[in-house]
Design a protein around this motif. Structure first.
Motif, PDB file in Angstrom:
ATOM      1  N   ASP A 319      46.240  68.534  15.116  1.00 48.85           N
ATOM      2  CA  ASP A 319      46.960  67.377  16.236  1.00 48.85           C
ATOM      3  C   ASP A 319      47.120  66.271  15.770  1.00 48.85           C
ATOM      4  O   ASP A 319      46.202  65.629  15.521  1.00 48.85           O
TER       5      ASP A 319
ATOM      6  N   ASP B 319      46.080  79.224  22.307  1.00 54.54           N
ATOM      7  CA  ASP B 319      46.267  77.887  23.159  1.00 54.54           C
ATOM      8  C   ASP B 319      44.920  76.999  23.472  1.00 54.54           C
ATOM      9  O   ASP B 319      44.108  77.579  23.995  1.00 54.54           O
ATOM     10  N   THR B 320      45.194  75.964  22.855  1.00 52.69           N
ATOM     11  CA  THR B 320      43.801  75.095  22.860  1.00 52.69           C
ATOM     12  C   THR B 320      43.512  74.583  24.441  1.00 52.69           C
ATOM     13  O   THR B 320      42.217  74.223  24.548  1.00 52.69           O
ATOM     14  N   SER B 321      44.463  74.744  25.289  1.00 52.45           N
ATOM     15  CA  SER B 321      44.338  74.129  26.389  1.00 52.45           C
ATOM     16  C   SER B 321      43.697  74.835  27.534  1.00 52.45           C
ATOM     17  O   SER B 321      43.012  74.547  28.474  1.00 52.45           O
ATOM     18  N   GLU B 331      41.801  69.914  16.847  1.00 51.18           N
ATOM     19  CA  GLU B 331      41.713  68.839  17.567  1.00 51.18           C
ATOM     20  C   GLU B 331      40.446  67.621  16.943  1.00 51.18           C
ATOM     21  O   GLU B 331      40.314  66.519  17.704  1.00 51.18           O
TER      22      GLU B 331
END
Lengths: 360, 360, 360, 360, 360
Positions: A319, B319-321, B331
């Motif tokens: 990121d 999907d990191t979310s 992140e």
């Protein structure tokens, strides 16, 4: 093609001297051909029964009985009785797996040898046993199959070519042996050509079929050697043993025949060494091609695997918004250009390196 | 280059003693050169018809008829009739595939041998058959092609160098044989140089052409051996057979010639072993290079394939979310830095490992 | 190092018996050393002209003329004239490529042999031709280069060690030959050490330089064999030929020398077989290392290439918003964890498999 | 283990016949054991000085002096003087690198041979030189180290087993030689077992240590051959040479011993061929394993590299919003499912192909 | 299967001539079979004690005692005493590891040979020692195990087939030897078939089990050779040694037997060369397959690794919004189409290249 022990089993346990044909039957029926000749007379015909030949025997003529086909042992037996041939010798005539040899008796000599032809259709060497018994006034030849090797000799007698009719059975036998040995040279000539063909094809396109050819060649030479070495020995014995059945005059011709037999043996040895040399070429050809293949693989892998890694790096999803430390290259203006420049210069460097190492 | 059986087919079926030239025709026309010499006289000229030579025969002189070119069998036949040479011997003279030999007769001796030269232009060994017949007052030599090997002998006779003119045909024949054997040494000298060149080049840059050279070398040695071994034997026979045609005096020279023939045979054996040694070097050179290539491939692959996997991992799109468990590394603030540190230290570790294993 | 045919070209075409030195000139000037000794007298000095030696010849003393350097053929010629040595023999003495031999004459015997030393500096075998001619009261030795091999013999004569002075030229020649053969053992001793060193180093670290050493070893053994075999033969001839120039007493010593020559030949054979064995070890060592390298490559590739594919899969950009069938794993809570678990367990499974197959 | 030339350097330059022990000193002090026996008497003891033995010599008894340890040359010299043994023979007794042989003299015969044992602890063959001198009434044996090979013979004399005491020194020598040759069979028995073990282990788990074992085996056989061949020859000479020192009666036993020596030599040859066969198995075993390794690598790479490429394709970031031509697959409903179906069916296709090619 | 030295240890140290059975016990109890025949009488029975046979000895009949099983040395000893056989000969009869041989004595001759059968069940060659002792009126045969090889001879005597009963023990012994040699041919016949099978299977599916078969074959031939060569020699000795125990008449049959023995030896040599040829085929077959495997790997890698790199490039995340220089291809309308066109044409190019290089 071989006269390796085959169907010997049929004979095991029989009394020595029993008449049994060992080998395949190669002609349908036994053919008996008679030639009776002297200084002035010549008589040739095919006979149905071997007994018809016997009354031709006369001191001043040579009676040549040519028997083709060994499976009818009764014919052999009648001949044996008439010419007083030892039963063990008759057994030898019938045993087509016999090693070439000469046996001396008081009133006759037995010569057993291998005839070789090259069968061009099947591309293989064919062998056949030829036995000859001769005495003061007769020659009997035993062949396994029909063939025209003896024809030129027959022709020469018929045409009364000088020398042929005046000389005795020993000279006739020499002429027949000479005709057989000439066939060996023809077979070797053919093998010599195959070796030269192979040398060329090995350089152009080596493959497993070359190996098969080399193997067949070696095997063929093994067979010829098995025929030629004892033959050389047998002709030598014929010369050394001072039999009254062989004229002084003929000895000189036998020496010449001996020279030929030695040359056959020599050539077989040379060809064997050449065949071994071909095998070496074939094997190192395989190794060399392997090297070439591996070089290609290694060059491709060495150039593209590291580059693939680099491309993978810039495909990572760290990121960039969290920290400027995360993949700042992606947001550089010339990032992509620099990537390609690194890639291309790495590839060129590798190619230069391979060139230096003589891989290219 | 070879005297392997060739064109023998032309002769098969003919009566023994028939005069047929076996081999290629190597000169355009048969050339006959006559030298007649004695203690005080010397006469040399080229003749058109061989009959011109015959009246030179005299007890006190040596008549040397040198015939070049064997395809004109009528010349050979006339010589044979004049000097009473056995038809089988004439046949031998014409058969250029003959094995070197010596044949003794009451009034003449036949010597057949191979002459070898090195053709530098074609880089190949050339062979030719030389036959010599000599008697009390004559020497006849038969060659296949023009050449200057006998010139030094001719010169010595011409210049009346001590000994040459006083001695008989046996010494002349010895001189000619010596000249032929000297050529063998020249050929071997050339082969020796090639072996040394090859030894150097094999170390520097082995390739398939080295293999071809080794193969040619081995083949050449095979041919020389085929000529040298029977020659050694023939000279030995010449010495052992106490022919009245050979003087006591000449025997000593023949012993010397024998020594040379033995040395040729010895050297051929040594060279053959050296050529085998070169093949071993070549083959293990190939294996060694393969090892080197494989090492490069393995090192590159071992370093970059795992790293490529790692880069691939961080290129995944989990999907990191959805969950903090999904690729939290992406992140992290120092994620990218850590990635590179792991990559570089893995690479360095591998290199250290390869160094320890002596791969680098 | 070799006495393969070299510079023979210089001699081709000359009359047999012409004196030409074949070989390199190895000393600057010919040195002539004279020793004259008898039961009670001893005289040694270096002479400038060989003629000075000749008047020392006396029936009750032994005159030993030691000539070093063969390029000055006039010295050889004078010696030849004085001692009535046959020109062909002088030619042999000058031809340093000669095969060891013995030649018997009524009043002298010629012995020609190879001297071998090990040059430690250059790590190579040096060879030199030594010829000896001896008669009733003289010994003449011809060497190519200066050396101290004959010194111990000289010393023994000087010191009047029992036996040495009383015995004749034949015993002196035996002593010199024995000194030469002793050198062979020294060379073999050195080679034996090299073989043992090689055996150790081949196990530790095989490389192309080992191959070179094996090749040099084999070549060296080839040379020694070329010297030793004819020597064995020559000593055998010396024993068998009952020359009046050799005393009954000396024959016994010659038998001992013969034993030594046989042992040299035997040891050479053994060493040759050992060198072949080393080559086998080297070659299979290379193959074994290749296997090791390939195993490493295969393990790395087998573990990481499939995993790399898996990582690649989850880096694909199929649009998950279009259909829940498109890459649902990416949106699973434990997707990433499961990915790592699959990866690690696959890797562990592979390692277990390699262990089972004895690759690790 | 070897009797290759070692420490010969110590002797070079000395006068032939000088007494120098060549070889390592293997015992601390020379031990002299005396046995004097006749039809009715038996006397055995260890003596400190060899002179003590000499007065035992008597025509009707056999005096056997057994000397262990060769480094004290004064003992050997005293024996030599007493029994009038030629200095060259004493030199031979001391030279432990000697080739086995027999030497005949008027009043004594010297036999020199190698004794071989298998040292199980070190797993190596140990060799030792044994020399025997015998005459009308004495036998002297020289050994390098202590051992119990002669004990059974000693026991038989002591126990007065029929025949042993009545027969002369020649039969005693025969018995000792027989005892030595029996040891050869024990060593060969041990080697035979090792070959069989190796055959099994090569099939199960070939490795570089197998190669080492084969090499050691070959080397060991080389040593045995070096001992056995000359021994066979020596026993043959002993039989052929009709020495008055050997009884008619003993000749028969020598023939038997000769048979044993021939059998040893035969077995060595057979074992050598078997060892070569093992090497072939080992080498092709390595090649076979390489093939197996390469197959694994190739299968993995062939299946996953193309799939990896495919996964890479769908990880590309072509902008699908610009044109519907850019990666429309990513937006298909069943895109991901189809991707997996293609992947799996490709993999299965490959596996089917490998199976067809017999790779699996 | 082998008669390599085994269990010799049991005998070491015993007095020569001690009766100890060396080898495994192969039958449960010693069986003694007696046949006594003459021109008019025939008597056969199995006896429990060997003494029962002795009173059958008569000048006009032949007493054949056939002893099966050697472990009961007392039987051998009694026979030895009765027929005055030398203890060393009895020892030889009991030593089943003996090399075939013939020993001549005044009143008897000992023949020792190996009998070979092919055990089809176990697919291995079985060997057994057969010893024969014969004199003026008796034949004693010693076998290790029960077998029916001698049955045909027994049958012929029983049926009074002409010649068999009138002739003496020498002809009986010849018949038995002939029966044994016939078995050799059967074994060779079987091996010949195995070689032909192997030749076919090597082409179809070479594998490590082929290697094992070749190895077993070579080993079997080694054993037959070990039996056949000394047998040939032994029969030769029997012929040369003019023993009064062998009739003039029988010599002729022995010559025939000799021919057979020579042929066995010849065939073994030929088979050995063929087995070596098979090994060459096997080894180069392995190399060839390796090449094929490597080609597949290289082609796959060469096509897909570069393409994988390309796909990786367009999976990179360079920020296209920062600069139009960053990956403009991704925003081209036909970008994806062009990517596939490049990929496919590269792959096709590679395939064309491989075809040109004859890899496909």
């Amino acid at each position: 093609m071989t006269w390796l022990p085959k169907k010997v089993s049929r004979k095991v346990g029989l009394q020595p001297g029993s008449l049994i044909h060992i080998g395949e039957q190669k002609v349908e029926r036994t053919r008996i051909n008679l030639i009776n000749y002297g200084a002035t007379e010549y008589h040739e015909r095919e006979v149905a029964f071997v007994e018809e030949c016997f009354h031709f025997r006369a001191p001043e003529t040579v009676t040549w009985i040519d028997i083709t086909g060994l499976h009818d042992t009764s014919v052999i037996e009648k001949v044996g009785t008439q010419f007083k041939i030892h039963p063990l010798m008759l057994e030898d005539i019938l045993n087509t797996g016999l090693r070439p040899k000469v046996e001396f008796f008081e009133h006759y000599i037995l010569i057993s040898m291998k005839m070789l032809y090259y069968n061009n259709a099947e591309d293989e060497i064919i062998s056949e046993q030829v036995s000859m018994v001769f005495g003061k006034d007769f020659v009997i030849t035993f062949q396994e199959r029909e063939g025209d090797v003896f024809n030129p000799v027959r022709e020469r007698i018929k045409k009364n070519v000088p020398r042929t009719r005046l000389l005795g059975p020993d000279y006739l036998v020499y002429s027949l042996m000479d005709a057989v040995v000439d066939q060996y040279f023809l077979v070797l000539e053919r093998i010599g050509e195959k070796i030269e063909d192979l040398e060329d094809s090995l350089v152009e396109k080596p493959g497993p079929e070359s190996l098969q050819t080399i193997h067949d060649l070696k095997r063929g030479l093994l067979y010829i050697r098995r025929a030629a070495y004892p033959l050389r020995e047998a002709v030598g014995n014929l010369q050394l043993h001072e039999s009254p059945l062989v004229n002084e005059f003929t000895y000189f011709y036998l020496r010449d025949l001996q020279d030929h037999a030695v040359q056959v043996a020599d050539t077989v040895e040379t060809f064997r060494e050449m065949a071994s040399g071909l095998l070496d070429i074939y094997l190192s050809g395989i190794s060399h091609r392997m090297n070439e293949i591996m070089k290609v693989l290694t060059m491709i892998a060495t150039i593209f695997i590291p580059l693939g890694f680099l491309a993978g790096v810039y495909g990572m999803n760290f990121d960039t918004s969290i920290s400027p430390l995360n993949m700042p290259e992606l947001e550089m203006k010339f990032g992509y250009i620099i990537f390609w420049m690194i890639s291309i210069s790495t590839a060129l460097g590798m190619i230069w390196y391979f060139r230096k190492k003589h891989w290219l």
